[in-house]
Scaffold this active site. Structure first.
Site, PDB file in Angstrom:
ATOM      1  N   LYS A   1     -14.919 -70.244  -8.509  1.00 22.66           N
ATOM      2  CA  LYS A   1     -14.314 -70.302  -7.173  1.00 22.66           C
ATOM      3  C   LYS A   1     -12.957 -70.993  -7.181  1.00 22.66           C
ATOM      4  CE  LYS A   1     -18.133 -69.647  -4.047  1.00 22.66           C
ATOM      5  NZ  LYS A   1     -18.861 -70.114  -2.880  1.00 22.66           N
TER       6      LYS A   1
ATOM      7  N   LYS B   1     -21.535 -59.268  -9.813  1.00 25.89           N
ATOM      8  CA  LYS B   1     -22.517 -59.550  -8.765  1.00 25.89           C
ATOM      9  C   LYS B   1     -22.047 -58.983  -7.420  1.00 25.89           C
ATOM     10  CE  LYS B   1     -22.481 -63.762  -7.082  1.00 25.89           C
ATOM     11  NZ  LYS B   1     -22.581 -65.197  -6.828  1.00 25.89           N
TER      12      LYS B   1
ATOM     13  N   LYS C   1     -19.965 -61.492  -1.197  1.00 27.57           N
ATOM     14  CA  LYS C   1     -19.281 -61.446   0.106  1.00 27.57           C
ATOM     15  C   LYS C   1     -17.771 -61.398  -0.075  1.00 27.57           C
ATOM     16  CE  LYS C   1     -22.672 -64.673   2.029  1.00 27.57           C
ATOM     17  NZ  LYS C   1     -22.897 -66.107   2.144  1.00 27.57           N
TER      18      LYS C   1
HETATM   19  P1  TYM Z   1     -24.969 -68.116  -0.663  1.00 27.35           P
HETATM   20  O1  TYM Z   1     -24.668 -68.310   0.763  1.00 27.35           O
HETATM   21  O2  TYM Z   1     -23.880 -67.696  -1.588  1.00 27.35           O
HETATM   22  O3  TYM Z   1     -26.099 -67.025  -0.833  1.00 27.35           O
HETATM   23  C1  TYM Z   1     -27.312 -67.095  -0.090  1.00 27.35           C
HETATM   24  C2  TYM Z   1     -28.481 -66.657  -0.961  1.00 27.35           C
HETATM   25  O4  TYM Z   1     -28.275 -65.312  -1.399  1.00 27.35           O
HETATM   26  C3  TYM Z   1     -28.438 -65.244  -2.805  1.00 27.35           C
HETATM   27  N1  TYM Z   1     -27.526 -64.206  -3.331  1.00 27.35           N
HETATM   28  C4  TYM Z   1     -27.933 -63.177  -4.080  1.00 27.35           C
HETATM   29  N2  TYM Z   1     -29.154 -62.818  -4.520  1.00 27.35           N
HETATM   30  C5  TYM Z   1     -29.223 -61.680  -5.269  1.00 27.35           C
HETATM   31  N3  TYM Z   1     -28.140 -60.924  -5.570  1.00 27.35           N
HETATM   32  C6  TYM Z   1     -26.902 -61.250  -5.150  1.00 27.35           C
HETATM   33  N4  TYM Z   1     -25.842 -60.489  -5.448  1.00 27.35           N
HETATM   34  C7  TYM Z   1     -26.749 -62.434  -4.361  1.00 27.35           C
HETATM   35  N5  TYM Z   1     -25.684 -63.056  -3.783  1.00 27.35           N
HETATM   36  C8  TYM Z   1     -26.182 -64.134  -3.155  1.00 27.35           C
HETATM   37  C9  TYM Z   1     -28.039 -66.624  -3.313  1.00 27.35           C
HETATM   38  O5  TYM Z   1     -28.584 -66.881  -4.589  1.00 27.35           O
HETATM   39  C10 TYM Z   1     -28.629 -67.496  -2.232  1.00 27.35           C
HETATM   40  O6  TYM Z   1     -30.014 -67.725  -2.478  1.00 27.35           O
HETATM   41  N6  TYM Z   1     -25.280 -72.672  -2.611  1.00 27.35           N
HETATM   42  C11 TYM Z   1     -25.994 -71.715  -1.793  1.00 27.35           C
HETATM   43  C12 TYM Z   1     -26.317 -72.228  -0.409  1.00 27.35           C
HETATM   44  C13 TYM Z   1     -27.083 -73.503  -0.374  1.00 27.35           C
HETATM   45  C14 TYM Z   1     -28.443 -73.691  -0.746  1.00 27.35           C
HETATM   46  C15 TYM Z   1     -28.728 -75.060  -0.491  1.00 27.35           C
HETATM   47  C16 TYM Z   1     -29.414 -72.858  -1.261  1.00 27.35           C
HETATM   48  C17 TYM Z   1     -26.633 -74.711   0.064  1.00 27.35           C
HETATM   49  N7  TYM Z   1     -27.614 -75.644   0.011  1.00 27.35           N
HETATM   50  C18 TYM Z   1     -29.998 -75.617  -0.764  1.00 27.35           C
HETATM   51  C19 TYM Z   1     -30.675 -73.399  -1.532  1.00 27.35           C
HETATM   52  C20 TYM Z   1     -30.948 -74.757  -1.276  1.00 27.35           C
HETATM   53  C21 TYM Z   1     -25.093 -70.496  -1.637  1.00 27.35           C
HETATM   54  O7  TYM Z   1     -23.914 -70.546  -1.755  1.00 27.35           O
HETATM   55  O8  TYM Z   1     -25.725 -69.385  -1.252  1.00 27.35           O
END
Ligand code: TYM
Length: 344
Positions: A115, A207, A210
């Site tokens: 990032k 991957k 977004k």
């Molecule tokens: P974020 O917002 O990027 O994504 C949310 C969830 O979606 C999953 N994900 C995917 N799964 C499969 N294939 C993909 N291409 C894909 N893209 C995204 C992510 O693995 C995630 O589960 N850091 C986290 C947010 C967060 C969090 C937490 C998660 C903050 N605090 C505590 C768990 C526990 C994030 O950026 O997710």
């Protein structure tokens, strides 16, 4: 390690449109987990500030992600659904954990490197610190299980390391207060099912994300049926037929991705999907995949649109969720303060 009551926590960032990867890797799993566990689901608005952001957009996307949670079937009566900044203890615990985590651990985080890009000196300190806030999210509730996609694995390992170091560093005070040999559980990542890493529809080595500039790379939860069918029709494939067995997907990332998506949407394994479609051409499989995707996403989209038009309802869910979350967060934060020597 003491036995902790099972509790699920997970979070989603309110940045941009949620897509099929978010749904299959996370939201669909969140809905399944609530059948067997108490769950806390958080819209992590503080995390969304780590990259340059627009305040009005952040407010809108926070409500939209909440609407997506509800539209997918998360029950806000049974579980806490809230936005992170509402429960101040997330940021408070993050500071304590900042003082536990080591610089060397954060330096290894691959998501920061991706990032921040080449101009690392110019990245926000928040972006660097992001995984510690994420650890605080989970540990604040002493959560034991965290459903996430594959891309969050390294962050979960860090959360476990931080929990372990806190338990070790303050072992005497923790035992003295009756918490046995650990105040924090070591949270377990739940990275399960056929679609833990959904790939871009344009490039099977990237991957689904977004932030991808190509709209054909992802299926958004708000895409209408025509857009979904069009994107699946245009999805990159290779010239071969579909294999009849899973081994035949090796080295064919685009085929593997589409079969994985089908399997996850149909609640089947790749083996079952290939037993039906193996030997056939991609065109027929893509038609079936488009139909299945539309059938699964259309009701979610309709409910999201309905909820997006009713922000008062969404806001009331967030307020009530924050109240429930605070009931767990506040006594845990008090205990942390006692353990580390902060007078309250
Ligand atoms: P974020 O917002 O990027 O994504 C949310 C969830 O979606 C999953 N994900 C995917 N799964 C499969 N294939 C993909 N291409 C894909 N893209 C995204 C992510 O693995 C995630 O589960 N850091 C986290 C947010 C967060 C969090 C937490 C998660 C903050 N605090 C505590 C768990 C526990 C994030 O950026 O997710």
């Amino acid at each position: 390690m003491a036995k902790f009551p099972e509790l699920v926590f997970s979070g989603v960032q309110p940045t941009g449109n949620l897509h099929l990867g978010n749904y299959l890797g996370a939201l669909k799993r969140f809905v399944e987990m609530q059948k067997t566990h108490p769950c806390i689901y958080c819209v992590v608005d503080l995390h969304a500030m780590t990259m340059p952001h627009d305040p009005a957009t952040l407010r809108r996307t926070t409500r939209e992600v909440t609407a997506a949670f509800l539209a997918c079937g998360i029950d806000p009566k049974k579980n806490a659904v809230f936005n992170q900044s509402r429960v101040a203890e997330h940021a408070e615990l993050a500071w304590v954990l900042d003082c536990v985590a080591r610089l060397g651990w954060l330096n290894r985080m691959t998501q920061f490197k991706e990032k921040a890009g080449k101009d690392r000196e110019n990245a926000s300190v928040g972006l660097y610190n992001y995984p510690v806030l994420m650890a605080a999210d989970i540990l604040l509730y002493r959560a034991t299980h965290v459903p996430v996609g594959e891309d969050q694995k390294q962050h979960l390992e860090l959360a476990r390391d931080i929990a372990q170091k806190f338990n070790n560093d303050f072992a005497a005070g923790i035992a003295e207060r009756g918490y046995g040999d650990g105040f924090f559980p070591l949270p377990e990542p739940l990275i399960q099912g056929p679609a833990t890493r959904v790939m871009s529809l344009r490039d099977g080595s990237k991957k689904m994300s977004k932030s991808d500039p190509s709209e054909y790379s992802l299926i958004a939860l708000t895409d209408d049926p025509d857009a979904i069918a069009n994107k699946i029709r245009k999805a990159k494939t290779d010239p071969g037929a579909l294999p009849s067995e899973v081994e035949g997907l090796a080295g064919r990332p685009e085929a593997d991705n589409l079969v994985g998506i089908y399997a996850a949407l149909a609640d089947e394994s790749r083996t079952e999907v290939l037993a039906r479609f193996g030997g056939g051409q991609f065109s027929a499989f893509k038609t079936a995949l488009a139909e299945l995707t539309v059938a699964r996403l259309a009701p979610i989209r309709a409910e999201m649109l309905r909820l997006n038009a009713d922000p008062a309802h969404v806001d009331s869910v967030l307020a009530e969720g924050a109240r429930k979350a605070r009931e767990i967060a506040q006594p845990n934060m008090d205990a942390v303060k006692d353990i580390v020597g902060l007078i309250r």
